[in-house]
Each structure stands twice: as C-alpha cells, then as structure tokens.
Design a protein around this motif. Sequence first.
Motif, mmCIF file in Angstrom:
data_model
loop_
_atom_site.group_PDB
_atom_site.id
_atom_site.type_symbol
_atom_site.label_atom_id
_atom_site.label_comp_id
_atom_site.label_asym_id
_atom_site.label_seq_id
_atom_site.Cartn_x
_atom_site.Cartn_y
_atom_site.Cartn_z
ATOM 1 N N ASP A 84 37.220 37.522 51.057
ATOM 2 C CA ASP A 84 36.150 37.289 50.080
ATOM 3 C C ASP A 84 36.414 38.052 48.785
ATOM 4 O OD1 ASP A 84 34.835 35.618 51.810
ATOM 5 O OD2 ASP A 84 33.476 37.172 52.556
ATOM 6 N N LYS A 85 36.792 39.315 48.903
ATOM 7 C CA LYS A 85 37.095 40.119 47.715
ATOM 8 C C LYS A 85 38.295 39.554 46.959
ATOM 9 C CE LYS A 85 35.559 44.560 49.591
ATOM 10 N NZ LYS A 85 36.030 45.908 49.984
ATOM 11 N N LEU A 86 39.316 39.173 47.705
ATOM 12 C CA LEU A 86 40.521 38.629 47.088
ATOM 13 C C LEU A 86 40.233 37.313 46.384
ATOM 14 C CD1 LEU A 86 43.594 38.960 46.740
ATOM 15 C CD2 LEU A 86 43.849 37.616 48.820
ATOM 16 N N ASP A 87 39.419 36.477 46.993
ATOM 17 C CA ASP A 87 39.066 35.194 46.392
ATOM 18 C C ASP A 87 38.335 35.399 45.068
ATOM 19 O OD1 ASP A 87 38.976 32.383 46.361
ATOM 20 O OD2 ASP A 87 36.930 32.414 47.126
ATOM 21 N N ARG A 88 37.420 36.364 45.019
ATOM 22 C CA ARG A 88 36.715 36.645 43.762
ATOM 23 C C ARG A 88 37.679 37.111 42.681
ATOM 24 N NH1 ARG A 88 32.640 38.688 47.281
ATOM 25 N NH2 ARG A 88 33.502 40.782 47.109
ATOM 26 N N GLN A 89 38.628 37.965 43.034
ATOM 27 C CA GLN A 89 39.564 38.470 42.030
ATOM 28 C C GLN A 89 40.516 37.379 41.552
ATOM 29 O OE1 GLN A 89 41.630 42.080 42.774
ATOM 30 N NE2 GLN A 89 39.765 43.235 43.195
#
Length: 117
Positions: A84-89
């Motif tokens: 989830d964090k990687l997708d946002r970045q």
Amino acid sequence: MNLTISGHHLEVTPAIRDYVHTKLERIKRHFDQVIDISVILTVDNLTEKEKRQKAEINLHMSGKTVFVESVAADLYAAIDSLIDKLDRQVMKYKNKLQDHNREAIKRIPESEQPAAA
C-alpha cells in the motif's frame, strides 16, 4: 524487471514468494518502467511482539529509487501495508512525471504551434 526476494532469519517459502509476486502485480500494472525490485523479509527477535515481522523493498525505476519498509505482528500484514505504501509512492512519482513533462499550450510560442489547415 528483476525481482529478488530474500529473508533474514526466515526461510522464504513458495507461498510467501507467490504472495509477494501477486501483490507486486498491482505496482507493475500502475507503472511499467520498473527496472529492479529487491524485497527483504525479516523476523526480528524484539521484545515487542507486534513489531517482529518487517518487510522492506527497494524499487529502482527510471530516474528514481524508492525505499519502503513496514512492520507488523504478521508477515502477511506487513507485506500488505508495504505494498500500500509503495503503491502510493509510485503513483505520486508517476503523476509528477506526467504533470511536469508537458508544456501548457498557452506557454508555447506561436512559431512552434502547428498551423491549422
């Protein structure tokens, strides 16, 4: 795209490998200019039981390297929050690329604009 999954104090089973690979499909679907992905899964011997499982990822794209880490009580939960964090970045970087590479039509000099025929 090169994908490396390694484990520290943990054996990476085929089930974990498949789970990480399936979750990374979401990243590849949003942004296909990924060069290299390195995933490190760690089990730490901490006194805090809710922070023992750690997942880290280094994602090399054209023009940028993204590092994300996540800690949880369950390894699968750590992988989920990591993705989830990687997708946002990645989406933030993709939008930044799309927004800044275009020149507004009103700012282009008239000599460069194509003539309407």
